[in-house]
Design a protein around this motif. Structure first.
Motif, mmCIF file in Angstrom:
data_model
loop_
_atom_site.group_PDB
_atom_site.id
_atom_site.type_symbol
_atom_site.label_atom_id
_atom_site.label_comp_id
_atom_site.label_asym_id
_atom_site.label_seq_id
_atom_site.Cartn_x
_atom_site.Cartn_y
_atom_site.Cartn_z
ATOM 1 N N TYR A 96 0.830 -1.207 0.000
ATOM 2 C CA TYR A 96 0.000 0.000 0.000
ATOM 3 C C TYR A 96 0.867 1.260 0.000
ATOM 4 N N PHE A 97 1.856 1.307 0.891
ATOM 5 C CA PHE A 97 2.703 2.503 0.975
ATOM 6 C C PHE A 97 3.606 2.652 -0.254
ATOM 7 N N VAL A 98 4.038 1.534 -0.817
ATOM 8 C CA VAL A 98 4.810 1.606 -2.060
ATOM 9 C C VAL A 98 3.952 2.195 -3.175
ATOM 10 N N ALA A 99 2.692 1.771 -3.238
ATOM 11 C CA ALA A 99 1.777 2.276 -4.263
ATOM 12 C C ALA A 99 1.517 3.766 -4.119
ATOM 13 N N HIS A 100 1.765 4.289 -2.910
ATOM 14 C CA HIS A 100 1.549 5.714 -2.667
ATOM 15 C C HIS A 100 2.861 6.501 -2.662
ATOM 16 N N GLY A 101 3.884 5.929 -3.259
ATOM 17 C CA GLY A 101 5.088 6.707 -3.503
ATOM 18 C C GLY A 101 6.277 6.423 -2.627
ATOM 19 N N SER A 102 6.194 5.550 -1.645
ATOM 20 C CA SER A 102 7.324 5.253 -0.763
ATOM 21 C C SER A 102 8.221 4.187 -1.393
ATOM 22 N N THR A 103 9.503 4.236 -1.047
ATOM 23 C CA THR A 103 10.403 3.166 -1.469
ATOM 24 C C THR A 103 10.088 1.916 -0.655
ATOM 25 N N ALA A 104 10.605 0.770 -1.097
ATOM 26 C CA ALA A 104 10.324 -0.496 -0.415
ATOM 27 C C ALA A 104 10.812 -0.463 1.032
ATOM 28 N N ALA A 105 12.023 0.118 1.272
ATOM 29 C CA ALA A 105 12.576 0.163 2.631
ATOM 30 C C ALA A 105 11.745 1.066 3.533
ATOM 31 N N VAL A 106 11.402 2.252 2.997
ATOM 32 C CA VAL A 106 10.587 3.199 3.789
ATOM 33 C C VAL A 106 9.190 2.634 4.026
ATOM 34 N N ALA A 107 8.631 2.010 3.011
ATOM 35 C CA ALA A 107 7.282 1.450 3.146
ATOM 36 C C ALA A 107 7.236 0.370 4.215
ATOM 37 N N GLY A 108 8.305 -0.419 4.350
ATOM 38 C CA GLY A 108 8.346 -1.439 5.401
ATOM 39 C C GLY A 108 8.283 -0.830 6.785
ATOM 40 N N HIS A 109 9.032 0.273 6.985
ATOM 41 C CA HIS A 109 8.997 0.961 8.286
ATOM 42 C C HIS A 109 7.628 1.604 8.538
#
Length: 535
Positions: free
Chosen positions: A469-482
């Motif tokens: 979900y967070f990746v789909a909204h523009g976050s990188t994979a590492a940031v989206a995991g956090h």
């Protein structure tokens, strides 16, 4: 003077003089509304005051504690002081002190000065309610007291409801200084009207002069023991949760001082010929029962007043104004229900009205146990609305019934102790609520995270979905995991808080049910048998 003689000559104890006694009831309500309103307004504005005075939040809590300590100390002594000084003089002195202290609080230049002025404010405010109730009890006959206390009761139960909303609005839109300045016009109006309309009763003035002519024996030891006992108890209740209760040597010390002083005070006052506090009143069936029930009413009223806005602000991001608005419908309902309860109190025995009030209260506390994560402002307002339906049937009958069978010479002392019950109940309610909320929140948090481990498939699936979900909204994979982990942690915190709120609601519900049999212990009181007015 005995109750029988007083009943045959009611004007001797009346403060109305040639004026309409109902007008006196309205006038006396102004100062109490001001004093009760100030307590809840200051609660909401505390963080803003702390920031303005460069103090930490923990330090700023002494703004509340100092007031409550002074209030607790003067309240049980107010009955004796009113007898010695005169009810009208003492009452006007309290109003003047509270008003002046409010001005000084608004002008405070640092935290220390504000705390000193709050102590002065607490000393003035502590004597208001007891003096007013004593005046009303003696001005109105037993069958009319419920209706008289309905007018006064609007101030006592509506002010805590309006306070958070008004305090939130002032906090969001103006300077915190106006939290205190708002008291000045009401205080001046009260002084003007009381001086003009309220008279010193003939009988109480005679008793005062007789007492002074015989030489007033001041119970100095009683003063000290009351001040230490209730003052230290207020410190324990107000600061206990922030200091981890009895793990703190500070709290343990004050608890020991309070316990020893209160035990010594009871033993001394029972033996003293001219006690500053008439402890024997608590041993009388009618008054003692009313005292215990008012402890519970105070705990529920003040505890829930703080609980609902706190939940909305901390867990749902409401502003102080919106959180306060959740209590406003309850205030409107009480304005409507107070006259109804007052009318019924002249027709129905207190035991049945109090029992009805406790049943409604128990249902109102069951309602929040159905809480879920989709809470709305309307749903939160419904909690207070239901509770407000029952409170008038508790407050008014208990207040009226507490004076039944007492000589009118003891009404000042009875009124002081009855208000001690309301204030102490409120302090117990807030302390118990905050402590239980914290402990149950920790418990639920621990239980919830037991299921959040990498080996649990549901956790892995949820983490994967959130990361996507967070990746789909523009976050990188590492940031989206956090971000996914942070979102899950925030959800667990909110769930734990909601579950602890439900637990506190269960406790209040059970408490109302447990004390219900006490209502049936109340003695009958004289009822108004006059025929209804023609339509």
């Amino acid at each position: 003077m005995t109750a029988a003689v007083a009943a045959s000559q009611p004007n001797l104890y009346s403060s109305a003089g040639k004026h309409n006694p109902w007008l006196i009831a309205v006038v006396l309500s102004i100062a109490t509304f001001m004093e009760v309103l100030d307590i809840t307004i200051a609660n909401v504005a505390l963080r803003n005051i702390a920031g303005s005075l460069a103090a930490s939040f923990d330090q700023s809590t002494w703004i509340l504690t100092s007031y409550l300590i002074a209030n607790a100390v003067i309240l049980p002594l107010s009955g004796w002081l009113a007898t010695i000084i005169g009810r009208k003089r003492f009452y006007m002195g309290c109003v003047a002190t509270f008003t002046l202290a409010s001005f000084l609080c608004g002008m405070a230049w640092n935290l220390s000065s504000l705390i000193v002025f709050r102590i002065l404010q607490g000393l003035g405010g502590g004597g208001l309610a007891s003096s007013e109730q004593a005046i009303l009890a003696d001005t109105f006959p037993p069958e009319k007291r419920g209706q008289a206390f309905a007018i006064y009761g609007v101030a006592v139960v509506v002010a805590p409801t309006i306070g958070p909303t008004l305090g939130g609005w002032i906090t969001d839109n103006a300077s915190w200084h106006w939290v205190f300045f708002i008291n000045i016009p009401m205080g001046l109006l009260s002084l003007l009207l009381v001086n003009w309309l309220v008279q010193e009763p003939v009988a109480t003035e005679r008793e005062r002069q007789k007492l002074l002519s015989q030489g007033t024996r001041i119970d100095y030891l009683g003063f000290v023991l009351v001040a230490l006992g209730l003052g230290c108890l207020e410190v324990v209740l107000d600061e206990g949760e922030r200091n981890d209760w009895f793990s703190s040597s500070f709290i343990v010390t004050f608890a020991i001082i309070s316990a020893v002083s209160l035990v010594a005070m009871v033993l001394w006052e029972l033996r003293c010929k001219a006690p500053v506090v008439d402890i024997r009143l608590l041993g009388e069936r009618q008054f003692g029962t009313c005292f215990l029930l008012m402890l519970v009413v105070g705990a529920i009223l003040i505890g829930t007043t703080q609980l609902v806005p706190q939940l909305l602000q901390t867990q749902f991001g409401y502003t102080a104004t919106l959180a306060g608005l959740a209590l406003s419908p309850g205030g409107a309902i009480m304005i409507v229900m107070m006259p109804v309860a007052g009318l019924l109190s002249g027709k129905v025995q207190p035991r049945w009205l109090v029992a009805l009030g406790l049943v409604i209260t128990a249902f109102a506390m069951w309602y929040p146990t159905r809480l879920d994560g989709q809470i709305t402002l309307v749903w939160a307002a419904g909690i207070r609305l239901l509770l407000s339906l029952g409170l008038p049937f508790l407050f008014l009958p208990l207040t009226a019934a507490s004076y039944t069978g007492l000589d009118q010479s003891r009404t000042s002392q009875a009124s002081a102790l009855f208000n001690v019950a309301r204030n102490l109940g409120g302090s117990f309610g807030v302390a118990a609520t905050q402590t239980l909320m914290q402990q149950r929140e920790q418990f639920h948090h621990t239980r919830l995270i037991e299921h959040i481990t990498p080996t649990v498939p549901n956790f892995q699936n949820a983490l994967s979905d959130l990361t996507a979900y967070f990746v789909a909204h523009g976050s990188t994979a590492a940031v989206a995991g956090h971000q996914a982990i942070a979102w899950m942690a925030n959800t667990i915190d909110r769930q734990a808080a909601l579950l602890s709120f439900i637990d506190v609601s269960w406790v209040f519900m059970v408490t109302a049910i447990v004390v219900l049999p006490l209502a049936l212990v109340l003695r009958p009181i004289p009822l108004d048998k006059s025929p209804a007015a023609p339509s």
